[in-house]
Design a protein around this motif. Sequence first.
Motif, short mmCIF file in Angstrom:
data_model
loop_
_atom_site.label_atom_id
_atom_site.label_comp_id
_atom_site.label_asym_id
_atom_site.label_seq_id
_atom_site.Cartn_x
_atom_site.Cartn_y
_atom_site.Cartn_z
N LEU A 36 -41.58 -14.29 -25.84
CA LEU A 36 -42.22 -13.48 -26.86
C LEU A 36 -43.74 -13.71 -26.89
N GLU A 37 -44.15 -14.95 -26.69
CA GLU A 37 -45.57 -15.26 -26.65
C GLU A 37 -46.24 -14.57 -25.47
N ASN A 38 -45.61 -14.66 -24.29
CA ASN A 38 -46.16 -14.01 -23.10
C ASN A 38 -46.17 -12.50 -23.26
N GLN A 39 -45.11 -11.96 -23.85
CA GLN A 39 -45.05 -10.52 -24.05
C GLN A 39 -46.16 -10.05 -24.99
N GLY A 40 -46.45 -10.85 -26.02
CA GLY A 40 -47.53 -10.52 -26.93
C GLY A 40 -48.88 -10.51 -26.22
N GLU A 41 -49.11 -11.49 -25.34
CA GLU A 41 -50.37 -11.55 -24.60
C GLU A 41 -50.48 -10.37 -23.63
N LEU A 42 -49.33 -10.00 -23.02
CA LEU A 42 -49.32 -8.84 -22.13
C LEU A 42 -49.61 -7.56 -22.92
N SER A 43 -49.05 -7.46 -24.10
CA SER A 43 -49.30 -6.30 -24.95
C SER A 43 -50.78 -6.19 -25.30
N ASN A 44 -51.43 -7.32 -25.56
CA ASN A 44 -52.86 -7.32 -25.87
C ASN A 44 -53.68 -6.82 -24.69
N LEU A 45 -53.30 -7.22 -23.48
CA LEU A 45 -54.00 -6.73 -22.29
C LEU A 45 -53.80 -5.23 -22.12
N LEU A 46 -52.59 -4.77 -22.37
CA LEU A 46 -52.31 -3.33 -22.25
C LEU A 46 -53.14 -2.53 -23.26
N ASN A 47 -53.38 -3.11 -24.41
CA ASN A 47 -54.19 -2.42 -25.41
C ASN A 47 -55.60 -2.11 -24.91
N GLU A 48 -56.07 -2.92 -23.95
CA GLU A 48 -57.44 -2.75 -23.46
C GLU A 48 -57.56 -1.73 -22.34
N ILE A 49 -56.48 -1.44 -21.64
CA ILE A 49 -56.55 -0.63 -20.43
C ILE A 49 -56.85 0.83 -20.76
N ARG A 50 -57.69 1.46 -19.95
CA ARG A 50 -58.03 2.86 -20.08
C ARG A 50 -57.94 3.52 -18.70
N ALA A 51 -57.87 4.84 -18.70
CA ALA A 51 -57.74 5.58 -17.44
C ALA A 51 -58.88 5.23 -16.48
N ALA A 52 -60.09 5.06 -17.02
CA ALA A 52 -61.25 4.76 -16.17
C ALA A 52 -61.09 3.43 -15.44
N ASP A 53 -60.36 2.48 -16.02
CA ASP A 53 -60.14 1.19 -15.36
C ASP A 53 -59.32 1.34 -14.09
N LEU A 54 -58.56 2.42 -14.01
CA LEU A 54 -57.72 2.67 -12.84
C LEU A 54 -58.30 3.79 -11.97
N LYS A 55 -59.52 4.21 -12.30
CA LYS A 55 -60.20 5.29 -11.60
C LYS A 55 -59.39 6.58 -11.64
N ILE A 56 -58.73 6.79 -12.78
CA ILE A 56 -57.96 8.00 -13.00
C ILE A 56 -58.73 8.91 -13.94
N THR A 57 -58.90 10.15 -13.53
CA THR A 57 -59.60 11.13 -14.36
C THR A 57 -58.58 12.00 -15.09
N PRO A 58 -58.70 12.12 -16.39
CA PRO A 58 -57.75 12.98 -17.12
C PRO A 58 -57.69 14.38 -16.53
N ARG A 59 -56.49 14.88 -16.34
CA ARG A 59 -56.30 16.21 -15.76
C ARG A 59 -56.67 17.28 -16.77
N LYS A 60 -57.20 18.37 -16.28
CA LYS A 60 -57.52 19.50 -17.15
C LYS A 60 -56.29 20.38 -17.33
N ILE A 61 -56.26 21.09 -18.43
CA ILE A 61 -55.18 22.04 -18.67
C ILE A 61 -55.38 23.22 -17.73
N LYS A 62 -54.36 23.49 -16.90
CA LYS A 62 -54.45 24.56 -15.92
C LYS A 62 -53.57 25.73 -16.34
#
Length: 254
Positions: A36-62
């Motif tokens: 549970l402690e490790n899962q909480g720390e992993l959850s905190n890291l996930l809270n920080e991630i954004r598309a730009a961190d993965l070089k992913i550009t949001p897709r436009k509505i086509k």
Amino acid sequence: MPRDSMTSLIEKIARKASVTFKNCGSSANGENNVFLENQGELSNLLNEIRAADLKITPRKIKSSSKSQSHSPPVTYMHICETKAFSLGVFLLKTGASIPLHDHPGMNGMLKVLYGKVSIRCFDKLDNPPDAESEIQFNPPLIPDEKEALRRSILSSIGEYTEESGPCILTPLKDNLHQIDAVDGPAAFLDILAPPYDPDDGRDCHYYKVLQTVSENADKKSGQQEQEEIWLLKISQPDDFWCGGEPYPGPEVSV
């Protein structure tokens, strides 16, 4: 220390997932304090991630077109996989849905990177002996379908954006869910632990919600979330398939 400061956020997430789920079988019940402690720390890291961190550009509505209608509604970017977990990104087109499905014996964490998704989560219940014989379904079931019945409860319905915390599932809680893109395209980072493996009893099954006669009569009660719901295991829906595309983000090694 200097090396760690250069580590990308997605690699930190992968490393933490490896630590969190390395003994997934013994900690899957959620009662292990270290887990549970490790899962909480992993959850905190996930809270920080954004598309730009993965070089992913949001897709436009086509706008809809013939070529668009023949392309997959959902695609997947594979990042990494070990015996303990898999990590990747699902990208949903406008109006796309990942149908109701399960994750047998698996933990999961889902973090939206862009857009908005609606997630309906179900918990399986034990089927009492001959319970289905006392229920009238609309339309009536054929004999072979009774073997594919699963009793469940709708545990939650929620909308998630990049500002939301991760959606967490366990082998017993929120293990079945449906994911729908809302108001445009969406993408989410997905961790499953351990990964799907049909040879080890972890295959993906799809379901549909059955309507019962009593359920139809009580629709105005507004208490559907608290009631038992019958699900029918089905084949993968014809209008759903998942394609693949390259992952453009930082390299991950675990």
